[in-house]
Scaffold this active site. Structure first.
Site, PDB file in Angstrom:
ATOM      1  N   LEU A 149       0.845  -1.196   0.000  1.00 48.09           N
ATOM      2  CA  LEU A 149       0.000   0.000   0.000  1.00 48.09           C
ATOM      3  C   LEU A 149       0.878   1.243   0.000  1.00 48.09           C
ATOM      4  O   LEU A 149       1.835   1.324   0.771  1.00 48.09           O
ATOM      5  CB  LEU A 149      -0.909   0.010   1.236  1.00 48.09           C
ATOM      6  CG  LEU A 149      -1.687  -1.273   1.529  1.00 48.09           C
ATOM      7  CD1 LEU A 149      -2.521  -1.099   2.783  1.00 48.09           C
ATOM      8  CD2 LEU A 149      -2.568  -1.651   0.357  1.00 48.09           C
ATOM      9  N   ALA A 191       4.396   4.155   3.003  1.00 44.32           N
ATOM     10  CA  ALA A 191       3.991   2.934   2.315  1.00 44.32           C
ATOM     11  C   ALA A 191       4.166   1.783   3.301  1.00 44.32           C
ATOM     12  O   ALA A 191       4.865   1.917   4.310  1.00 44.32           O
ATOM     13  CB  ALA A 191       4.844   2.699   1.067  1.00 44.32           C
ATOM     14  N   LYS A 192       3.539   0.665   3.015  1.00 41.29           N
ATOM     15  CA  LYS A 192       3.716  -0.521   3.852  1.00 41.29           C
ATOM     16  C   LYS A 192       3.310  -1.732   3.033  1.00 41.29           C
ATOM     17  O   LYS A 192       2.371  -1.662   2.230  1.00 41.29           O
ATOM     18  CB  LYS A 192       2.848  -0.435   5.116  1.00 41.29           C
ATOM     19  CG  LYS A 192       3.445  -1.179   6.299  1.00 41.29           C
ATOM     20  CD  LYS A 192       4.658  -0.451   6.848  1.00 41.29           C
ATOM     21  CE  LYS A 192       5.250  -1.166   8.047  1.00 41.29           C
ATOM     22  NZ  LYS A 192       6.459  -0.489   8.537  1.00 41.29           N
ATOM     23  N   GLY A 193       4.026  -2.823   3.253  1.00 42.74           N
ATOM     24  CA  GLY A 193       3.710  -4.054   2.552  1.00 42.74           C
ATOM     25  C   GLY A 193       3.692  -5.219   3.512  1.00 42.74           C
ATOM     26  O   GLY A 193       4.207  -5.143   4.626  1.00 42.74           O
ATOM     27  N   ASP A 254      11.079  -5.236   8.056  1.00 40.91           N
ATOM     28  CA  ASP A 254      10.036  -5.094   9.067  1.00 40.91           C
ATOM     29  C   ASP A 254       9.955  -6.423   9.807  1.00 40.91           C
ATOM     30  O   ASP A 254      10.843  -7.270   9.675  1.00 40.91           O
ATOM     31  CB  ASP A 254       8.701  -4.727   8.399  1.00 40.91           C
ATOM     32  CG  ASP A 254       7.755  -3.992   9.343  1.00 40.91           C
ATOM     33  OD1 ASP A 254       7.402  -4.568  10.386  1.00 40.91           O
ATOM     34  OD2 ASP A 254       7.364  -2.854   9.051  1.00 40.91           O
TER      35      ASP A 254
END
Length: 944
Positions: A149, A191-193, A254
């Site tokens: 995202l 952003a983050k995945g 992460d």
């Protein structure tokens, strides 16, 4: 339909389920199986949109001749669907395909390496819950699912291995929202995945499956991302794209992917992606966040400020801690080694609970924590039991019968003989403690008004507590999402000291930002043969980068402390900023749990909490950054080049100063640095300058205010002054220190407000700075000579600030509000600056306005309308004094007393003095009498 076509519908089905609608897999199957023509048409529409047919390269032609007829056919078939639930599902699937802008479906990989990835424009999905990412890429395979995202085109954030297969998008969405706030201090937005593994095996097999899933997600992202070379965007081959060129993509480590950065960079190398090993920060050729301890160190700067404001220096004075995490963890482990004064009374991880009721006041516990930190794969079970105080121990979190010792009963206030692990954790979370340190994953605290299912962390439902029950004095959020935002607010309203996770643990992403931007620059220098070994130079800058990053944590936590003091003075101004940011789309009060005005005004004290101010700070920075970038003229000023240089370590800026200008993100870096500087120092009320100005051109006014602020900050030598005040940490009371900083900002905002009101373009060029600096020197000399109280005040202040010179400067700055006005008067009347200053002071005193001006400065306002009237009254009084000076000079008189002694002025003066006397006797708290006073001043000074 063939198996690939069916799998495409399966991919959209799974993505649909991740959006959080109240819809089951069975309902989706029912809709698709019972409407086969529509199911086939949905695939046909997708096929037509993304088939890489050279004939249809012209997207407009494709739309007119192929897509529009298929779209109309689909809508016609859907009109015949009788089941309303089926209809809703099918229309949503149609919308999802329509909002898809790229796909790798037609690459037709081998069955062994087969998966589907599609990119969706979030703004185009009607039923997508807020907050909507700008873009997201979903990756679907038989053994994994993943998503990425992005809040904007230039976005950055980590990718995690999620353990939430049913709602991993919800988890990633919350983290992306935190990342957006966190990234307000760096160039990209958030952003983050994340990904999940669908097939479980043995532990070793599962780990390998995780690596394969991670690689597949990275491939899916790169399948749909443009490349960059020779200064140009290189569009994807054999793929149709309905969005603008999109070559910027970076990822970071992460949860569960800390060791995967080299894997990601290897995949990027296969794709010959332009960012090379800057694609995934933190690899073997990047900054190891755990080795640097940077995330914990950044959070520690914020924690030190909390305690400093409580009168405690946690680097020299003992304090008690309860922690969430284990010593092998990056954030928790590093954090628990940042002070030898830590007295860790308890901690819990996913497996164990550690209890040490009365930690020893020596280095023994510290050394043991350090041993565990350095022991690979350690847990609390490895802690040396002989070092634990009486009544303590190490237990499994899953234990059903943990004995409650006398010491534990006394500390926790319980009477039970034993407790199960989950109950014990709840008691620990609500125990009396100095610091609650969050270094582990999970949301452990909610607001009392929230239900567990609203939190979105099912794993910790049984241990979660309400913020109203916490007894910790300070909370440090080294980990993400430890509290809900509503919980932070509830805790802060009860007197707890807390920021947000986005503020506390921002150092990690800040370090990654520096890593990527440094590598982009250094790789460019190496390609041009300016340097030969960029990796050695990159490594040499590690310490300098950490210093730059930690300075940002210090600045943001200081900003929140200053904002708290300002908000106590005038909460209405902060509510005004919030309304403005909401109107322009940079603050979603619902998503951010930001209270409505009526809720704040009903609070005791009517003020915002630190967590709310943190949200407002981030939104203000993002808005100001965008405005600066859109009106980029100011970024070409010479002074803004210095902000570009300040982002990089001196090892780069000194020898490669000229090359820095060509950095691909140079403009973005400048805009971000300028925005952060202004909001960190002046606060979000800076944005109210535009509202105060009553102008239609907000964008230009913001740029004028930015330009004015930067100019006068250099004239006042603000950076040097602030550094002297910062050096007083733990030497004077924090609030005294903050007051001195706010004196500087108050003067700067007065200057900006005056410049905007009078249409003055104050540009930070060399000539302007030199000209105003000369006037400022004259002002200092005159003020120190004619205000005897300055010496005595400076002597008193010097007892606090240790420097008489600094005390004198601050005393003069506190009187500088009218400085630009007097400069303007001097230049308009062609008078010597000192003469203009003398006449201005004389007119102020002759008209008896000094006391009134000082009273109005301190008058509280209750809403924006009172604030506006007060501002207009203040400006009218200053304009009247200026007019008195101009009239005196125009009449060629030596003093204002001579001017008011003229026959025509005497009678007017008596009428004015009557009103002035009545007001001066009582100094009313209503603004109406002062409005009458300004009318009387107008009549007194009108020319006949």
């Amino acid at each position: 339909m063939d198996w690939q076509a069916i799998d495409l519908l399966r991919a959209y089905r799974n993505y649909y389920l991740q959006l959080g609608h109240h819809c089951t897999k069975a309902s989706l199957h029912h809709a698709l199986i019972n409407n086969p023509q529509i199911s086939h048409s949905l695939f046909s529409y997708f096929e037509a949109r993304f088939r890489p047919n050279p004939v249809w390269r012209d997207l407009m032609l494709r739309e007119e001749q192929t897509l529009m007829p298929l779209r109309l056919q689909l809508l016609e078939r859907m009109s015949s669907v009788s089941d309303i639930n089926d209809d809703r599902i099918l229309r949503t699937l149609f919308n999802l395909i329509d909002a898809t802008v790229r796909s790798n479906f037609h690459l037709r990989r081998t069955q062994e390496d087969y998966f589907i990835a599609f990119k969706i424009n979030g703004l185009g999905v009607i039923e997508m819950p807020a907050p909507k990412p700008q873009n997201e890429i979903y990756v679907h395979a038989v053994d994994m699912e993943g998503i990425h995202l992005r809040g904007g085109k230039v976005s950055r954030g980590g990718i995690r291995w999620s353990d939430r297969p049913d709602d991993f998008r919800t988890e990633i969405l919350g983290l992306m929202q935190t990342q957006i706030s966190k990234n307000a201090l760096i160039i990209p937005t958030g952003a983050k995945g994340g990904f999940v593994v669908k097939k479980n095996g043995s532990a070793s097999d599962f780990k390998e499956a995780g690596k394969r899933a991670y690689i597949r997600l990275i491939r899916g992202l790169l399948d749909l991302t443009d490349n960059y070379g020779d200064g140009n965007v290189m569009k994807l081959e054999n793929r149709v794209a309905y969005d603008d060129p999109d070559p910027y993509l970076v990822v970071a480590a992460d949860k569960g992917t800390a060791q995967f950065s080299d894997i990601a960079n290897g995949v990027a190398a296969e794709y010959q992606f332009w960012l090379d090993d800057a694609f995934a920060s933190g690899g073997s050729h990047g900054y190891d966040h755990k080795a640097l301890g940077i995330t914990a160190r950044g959070a520690w700067e914020c924690i030190k400020r909390h305690f400093r404001e409580l009168g405690k220096d946690i680097q020299t004075q003992p304090f008690t801690v309860i922690g969430i995490g284990s010593m092998d963890g990056d954030v928790f482990g590093n954090g628990m080694l940042l002070s030898r004064c830590i007295r860790l009374r308890a901690a819990f991880s996913g497996q164990h609970i550690f209890i040490d009721p009365e930690p020893a006041d020596n280095n023994t516990a510290f050394n043991e924590r350090q041993r565990l930190f350095e022991l690979p794969g350690s847990s609390w079970n490895d802690y040396d039991r002989s070092l634990i105080s009486a009544g303590g121990g190490v237990y499994l979190r899953s234990d059903k019968d943990i004995p409650m010792s006398v010491e534990l009963k006394k500390w926790l206030g319980v009477r039970y003989k034993s407790l199960d692990g989950e109950s014990l954790i709840r008691y620990l979370l609500t125990a009396e403690i100095d610091l609650l340190w969050l270094g582990g994953i999970g949301t452990y605290v909610k607001a009392s008004t929230e239900k567990h299912e609203e939190v979105g962390d099912r794993n910790n439902d049984n241990v979660r507590v309400d913020a109203a029950d916490l007894a910790a004095r300070v909370v440090g959020e080294g980990a993400n999402l430890g509290f809900t935002q509503k919980a932070r607010i509830e805790y802060a309203l009860r007197g707890g000291r807390i920021n947000t996770d986005a503020v506390d643990n921002s150092a990690g992403v800040d370090t990654s930002d520096h890593e990527v931007n440094l590598k982009i620059l250094l790789m460019g220098l190496q390609k041009k043969a300016i340097i030969t070994d960029y990796q050695a130079l990159f490594t040499d800058m590690t310490v300098a980068v950490c210093s730059l990053v930690l300075a940002n944590n210090t600045a943001q936590s200081l900003c929140l402390s200053l904002e708290q003091l300002r908000c106590k003075e005038s909460p209405a101004q902060f509510l005004q900023v919030a309304e403005r940011l909401e109107a322009v789309g940079f603050l979603d009060k619902t998503v951010e749990s930001f209270p409505q005005n009526k809720d704040i005004l009903s609070r005791p004290g009517q003020t915002l909490t630190r967590p709310e101010l943190a949200v407002l700070m981030a939104a203000s920075k993002m808005y100001l950054t965008e405005q600066i970038q859109q009106q980029a003229a100011i970024l070409q000023e010479a002074c803004c080049h210095s902000y570009l240089l300040s982002y990089f370590p001196e090892q780069i800026t000194t020898p490669y100063k000229d090359q820095l200008i060509g950095h691909p993100l140079a403009e973005e870096i400048k805009a971000t640095l300028v925005s952060n500087k202004i909001i960190n120092q002046a606060g979000c009320r800076f944005l109210n300058l535009v509202i105060d100005n009553d102008s239609d051109n907000d964008a230009q006014n913001i740029l004028d205010a930015v330009s004015c602020y930067l100019t006068f900050d250099r004239i006042l030598e603000g950076s040097a002054l602030r550094n002297q005040i910062y050096a007083l940490d733990n030497q004077i009371v924090a609030e005294q220190q903050y007051h001195k900083l706010m004196q500087i900002e108050k003067a700067l905002l007065h200057f900006c407000r005056w410049a905007l009101l009078h249409g003055k373009k104050i540009v930070p060029d060399t000539l302007t700075i030199q000209r105003y600096s000369c006037y400022l020197n004259d002002y200092f000399s005159y003020f120190l000579e004619h205000n005897q109280w300055v010496e005595s005040k400076a002597s008193l202040d010097a007892q606090d600030v240790t420097s008489v010179e600094l005390a004198k400067k601050l005393a003069v700055i506190s009187s500088l509000n009218d400085f630009p006005l007097i400069v303007s008067l001097s230049e308009e009347t062609t008078q010597n600056f000192t003469n203009s200053l003398i006449l201005f002071d004389e007119a102020t005193n002759y008209l008896g306005l000094k006391t009134i001006i000082e009273f109005l400065e301190k008058m509280p306002t209750h809403d924006r309308w009172e604030q506006k009237v007060l501002f207009d009254v203040q400006q009218a009084i200053k304009q009247a004094i200026s007019l008195a000076v101009k009239n005196t000079v125009s009449a060629k008189l030596s003093s204002c007393a001579d001017y008011f002694s003229l026959p025509l002025q005497k009678q007017k003066l008596r009428r004015y003095q009557y009103i002035h006397q009545e007001i001066s006797n009582t100094l009313p708290v209503s603004l109406l009498p002062y409005v009458a006073l300004t009318k009387a001043l107008d009549k007194l000074l009108e020319q006949t």
